[in-house]
Design a protein around this motif. Structure first.
Motif, mmCIF file in Angstrom:
data_model
loop_
_atom_site.group_PDB
_atom_site.id
_atom_site.type_symbol
_atom_site.label_atom_id
_atom_site.label_comp_id
_atom_site.label_asym_id
_atom_site.label_seq_id
_atom_site.Cartn_x
_atom_site.Cartn_y
_atom_site.Cartn_z
ATOM 1 N N ILE A 220 5.775 -4.718 -17.362
ATOM 2 C CA ILE A 220 7.136 -3.669 -18.389
ATOM 3 C C ILE A 220 6.967 -2.426 -18.503
ATOM 4 C CG2 ILE A 220 8.656 -4.167 -20.317
ATOM 5 C CD1 ILE A 220 8.399 -6.878 -20.795
ATOM 6 N N PRO A 221 6.253 -2.072 -18.991
ATOM 7 C CA PRO A 221 5.683 -0.612 -18.823
ATOM 8 C C PRO A 221 5.498 -0.241 -17.935
ATOM 9 C CG PRO A 221 3.732 -1.927 -20.422
ATOM 10 C CD PRO A 221 4.506 -2.579 -19.196
ATOM 11 N N VAL A 222 5.046 -1.003 -16.890
ATOM 12 C CA VAL A 222 5.433 -0.137 -15.383
ATOM 13 C C VAL A 222 6.778 0.720 -14.820
ATOM 14 C CG1 VAL A 222 4.791 -0.128 -12.580
ATOM 15 C CG2 VAL A 222 3.268 -1.396 -14.731
ATOM 16 N N LEU A 223 7.316 -0.873 -15.311
ATOM 17 C CA LEU A 223 9.168 -0.463 -15.050
ATOM 18 C C LEU A 223 9.534 0.500 -15.981
ATOM 19 C CD1 LEU A 223 9.961 -4.267 -14.985
ATOM 20 C CD2 LEU A 223 10.289 -2.592 -13.684
ATOM 21 N N PHE A 224 9.652 1.075 -17.287
ATOM 22 C CA PHE A 224 9.510 1.865 -18.282
ATOM 23 C C PHE A 224 9.346 3.544 -17.838
ATOM 24 C CE2 PHE A 224 10.947 -1.601 -21.087
ATOM 25 C CZ PHE A 224 12.027 -1.413 -21.323
ATOM 26 N N LEU A 225 8.129 3.198 -17.686
ATOM 27 C CA LEU A 225 7.526 4.870 -16.964
ATOM 28 C C LEU A 225 7.526 4.998 -15.933
ATOM 29 C CD1 LEU A 225 3.289 3.809 -18.405
ATOM 30 C CD2 LEU A 225 5.437 5.071 -19.547
ATOM 31 N N ILE A 226 7.230 4.015 -14.697
ATOM 32 C CA ILE A 226 8.529 4.749 -13.449
ATOM 33 C C ILE A 226 9.755 5.024 -13.275
ATOM 34 C CG2 ILE A 226 8.467 4.194 -10.473
ATOM 35 C CD1 ILE A 226 5.529 3.384 -11.369
ATOM 36 N N GLY A 227 10.414 3.530 -14.197
ATOM 37 C CA GLY A 227 11.694 4.003 -14.235
ATOM 38 C C GLY A 227 12.580 3.066 -13.793
ATOM 39 N N GLN A 228 13.652 1.755 -14.210
ATOM 40 C CA GLN A 228 13.644 0.513 -13.542
ATOM 41 C C GLN A 228 14.984 0.849 -12.374
ATOM 42 O OE1 GLN A 228 15.979 -1.608 -16.760
ATOM 43 N NE2 GLN A 228 15.004 -0.254 -18.733
ATOM 44 N N ASP A 229 15.183 1.785 -12.362
ATOM 45 C CA ASP A 229 15.959 2.501 -10.804
ATOM 46 C C ASP A 229 14.991 3.313 -9.635
ATOM 47 O OD1 ASP A 229 15.499 4.286 -12.388
ATOM 48 O OD2 ASP A 229 17.520 5.840 -11.945
ATOM 49 N N LYS A 230 13.881 2.727 -9.546
ATOM 50 C CA LYS A 230 12.910 3.250 -9.167
ATOM 51 C C LYS A 230 12.133 2.509 -8.396
ATOM 52 C CE LYS A 230 13.784 7.476 -10.263
ATOM 53 N NZ LYS A 230 14.003 9.011 -10.051
ATOM 54 N N PRO A 231 12.623 1.684 -7.136
ATOM 55 C CA PRO A 231 12.156 0.972 -6.456
ATOM 56 C C PRO A 231 10.251 1.141 -7.056
ATOM 57 C CG PRO A 231 13.939 1.835 -4.730
ATOM 58 C CD PRO A 231 13.529 2.676 -6.160
ATOM 59 N N LEU A 232 9.768 2.106 -6.524
ATOM 60 C CA LEU A 232 8.492 1.953 -6.436
ATOM 61 C C LEU A 232 7.587 0.849 -7.724
ATOM 62 C CD1 LEU A 232 6.000 2.488 -6.233
ATOM 63 C CD2 LEU A 232 5.968 5.060 -6.844
ATOM 64 N N ALA A 233 9.035 1.049 -8.785
ATOM 65 C CA ALA A 233 7.974 0.245 -10.093
ATOM 66 C C ALA A 233 8.331 -1.302 -10.242
ATOM 67 C CB ALA A 233 9.355 0.455 -11.198
ATOM 68 N N PHE A 234 9.179 -1.248 -8.797
ATOM 69 C CA PHE A 234 8.776 -2.826 -9.056
ATOM 70 C C PHE A 234 8.307 -3.346 -7.112
ATOM 71 C CE2 PHE A 234 13.509 -1.904 -10.004
ATOM 72 C CZ PHE A 234 13.577 -3.632 -11.092
ATOM 73 N N LYS A 235 8.057 -2.032 -6.738
ATOM 74 C CA LYS A 235 6.341 -2.219 -5.671
ATOM 75 C C LYS A 235 5.684 -2.608 -6.480
ATOM 76 C CE LYS A 235 9.231 -0.023 -2.349
ATOM 77 N NZ LYS A 235 8.436 1.423 -1.080
ATOM 78 N N LEU A 236 5.054 -1.543 -7.623
ATOM 79 C CA LEU A 236 3.916 -2.206 -8.207
ATOM 80 C C LEU A 236 3.496 -3.439 -8.716
ATOM 81 C CD1 LEU A 236 3.578 1.605 -8.988
ATOM 82 C CD2 LEU A 236 2.482 0.232 -7.505
ATOM 83 N N VAL A 237 4.688 -3.825 -9.277
ATOM 84 C CA VAL A 237 5.014 -5.451 -10.207
ATOM 85 C C VAL A 237 4.857 -6.311 -8.772
ATOM 86 C CG1 VAL A 237 7.039 -6.863 -11.094
ATOM 87 C CG2 VAL A 237 6.457 -4.138 -12.085
ATOM 88 N N ALA A 238 5.179 -5.966 -8.113
ATOM 89 C CA ALA A 238 4.696 -7.625 -6.533
ATOM 90 C C ALA A 238 3.396 -7.141 -6.488
ATOM 91 C CB ALA A 238 5.658 -7.158 -5.791
#
Length: 475
Positions: A220-238
């Protein structure tokens, strides 16, 4: 449904069903290291289930507006900078809302295809693992496959052209994970005894749920720090989920030995396995009737359990007005409550038997589902209390079901029967979505959907009550 004599007058073969107990009664319990190492695989695979499939990657990325055609996405932007709320009637039928609906539908078809593959492969591969003594190899292969496909999600760009790549990568990972589960579940009898099988099964499920909580907290911090509308956040989560899967599977790889081959399991080619499987299903019905009927009842109520999590977040957000953050917090709380309750229920399983525990838990689930509906006018506090109580009963039901089947299945057929267990769960996977949709269509309110889920759970409970188990298997 009972264990009465067959039509031909041949009594049920209870000896096969007590084989697990006989072969383990005089065997020392597995070492603590071996037990924990086995259970850690639940922890290792949980981020895929919790983060990728349920709460984050699919729900917030793949089926989001980021995968709409740019013109369609722009059509949903309102004057105040926000996007259309597709729950409002004035926006239904717009190109934007229709596009989001299409994404969810397409993901559904990809998931449906995965279910068909599991239906066709899981029991046969379980039979192969029993005969060849390579359950651990299947688990290792599944782990590597799921991890690699999670790594592959890093290359899924926020573009409609990449949608099917992402959808099938996740769907194939789900197939591989389920196939791994078949052998993993079948290994339970090799790290437990009849006296502690419930506790060890509960340990695995509990670690899985708690692992889901920790994985969400990490991501969750990755999503909030990078931004929920930034694809990079979801790529890093994976990528985080992939690394997690590999690292936390190492204890099983190192400390749990390979399973033995069972002489009574016929070694045949892959396609011939289907013939063997059909014969064994017939034999299971004739000689092990309680196991057959148990798997049928479990197929129904397990789909109800799946519906609790599949539609719980939707019910919270749309039926009770939870915000995005509240849904995430509820997801964390739900996994934590389910994990703790499962760990505690494992000891209850060993004390009173898995069947009684399943009946108690299913009864609690049905009651809570109907209370949620009856008290819906009292607002979010009802869902917080009853929803978390629902989650408290889910884990114990799952763990006790695995424990019960382990006690019923002959050791030489553990992989095959757990393959059938995975298959029957998929065969009935349409029941909860169907009941949910029908109740919404008939009554016109999303809260009515919880009645559909409660109905499926109730049917599964009633079916289970009609199954008669032999007294000498300790269920």
């Amino acid at each position: 449904m009972s264990d009465d004599h067959s039509a031909a007058g041949t009594p049920i073969n209870t000896a096969a069903m007590t084989a697990f107990g006989r072969e383990h009664d005089d065997v020392a319990p597995a070492s603590r290291r071996k037990v924990i190492s086995w259970a850690m695989w639940d922890w290792a695979l949980q981020p895929f289930n919790t983060v990728i499939l349920t709460f984050v990657w699919i729900a917030l990325y793949l089926t989001s507006r980021m995968f709409l055609d740019p013109d369609v996405r722009a059509s949903g932007l309102l004057a105040d900078g926000s996007y259309m709320n597709c729950n409002k009637s004035e926006y239904l039928g717009s190109a934007y809302c229709s596009g989001l609906t299409d994404l969810s539908e397409w993901w559904g078809w990809a998931n449906f295809a995965a279910g068909i593959v599991i239906l066709l492969l899981a029991p046969v591969l379980g039979q192969q693992a029993d005969a060849r003594g390579n359950k651990k190899k299947w688990v290792i292969g599944a782990t590597i496959g799921v991890a690699l496909l999670q790594f592959a999600l890093f290359f899924v760009e926020a573009d409609p052209k990449f949608f099917w790549f992402g959808a099938f990568a996740v769907a194939i990972a789900a197939v591989i994970s389920e196939i791994g589960n078949v052998s993993y579940y079948a290994m339970l009898s090799e790290v437990s005894t009849p006296k502690n099988v419930g506790r060890i099964s509960g340990l695995g499920w509990g670690l899985g749920y708690i692992g889901g909580v920790v994985a969400l907290i990490v991501c969750i911090p990755v999503l909030f720090l990078i931004g929920q509308d930034k694809p990079l956040a979801f790529k890093l989560v994976a990528v985080i989920c992939a690394v997690w899967t590999i690292v936390f599977s190492i204890p099983l790889f190192r400390n749990v030995p390979e399973s033995p081959a069972y002489a009574s399991s016929e070694k045949v080619g892959f396609f011939r396995s289907y013939v063997v499987l059909a014969k064994n299903i017939g034999k299971l019905f004739r000689d092990n009737r309680p196991t057959f009927w148990f798997m049928l009842s479990a197929a129904v109520y397990r789909d109800g359990l799946a519906g609790v999590f599949a539609f719980g977040a939707v019910l919270a957000a749309q039926g009770f007005g939870f915000s995005f953050l509240e849904v995430i917090v509820f997801g964390l709380a739900a996994n934590l409550v389910a994990g703790v309750s499962t760990l505690l229920a494992g000891r209850i399983d060993d004390a009173i038997g898995p069947r009684r525990l399943i009946v108690i838990a299913l009864s609690g689930l049905v009651v809570m589902a109907f209370i949620v509906f009856a008290l819906k006018d009292y607002g979010t506090i009802v869902f917080w209390i009853c929803g978390l109580l629902l989650c408290a009963f889910v884990g114990p039901t799952q763990a006790a079901s695995r424990s019960l089947l382990t006690r019923l299945a002959p050791p030489s057929q553990q992989g095959e029967i757990f393959g059938l267990y995975a298959t029957t769960g998929r065969v009935a996977s349409f029941l909860s979505p169907l009941a949910w949709s029908l109740f919404l269509a008939w009554f016109g309110g999303i809260v009515y959907g919880v009645l559909g889920i409660g109905l499926i759970l109730l049917i599964g409970l009633v079916l289970l009550l009609f199954v008669r188990f032999p007294k000498d298997v300790g269920v």
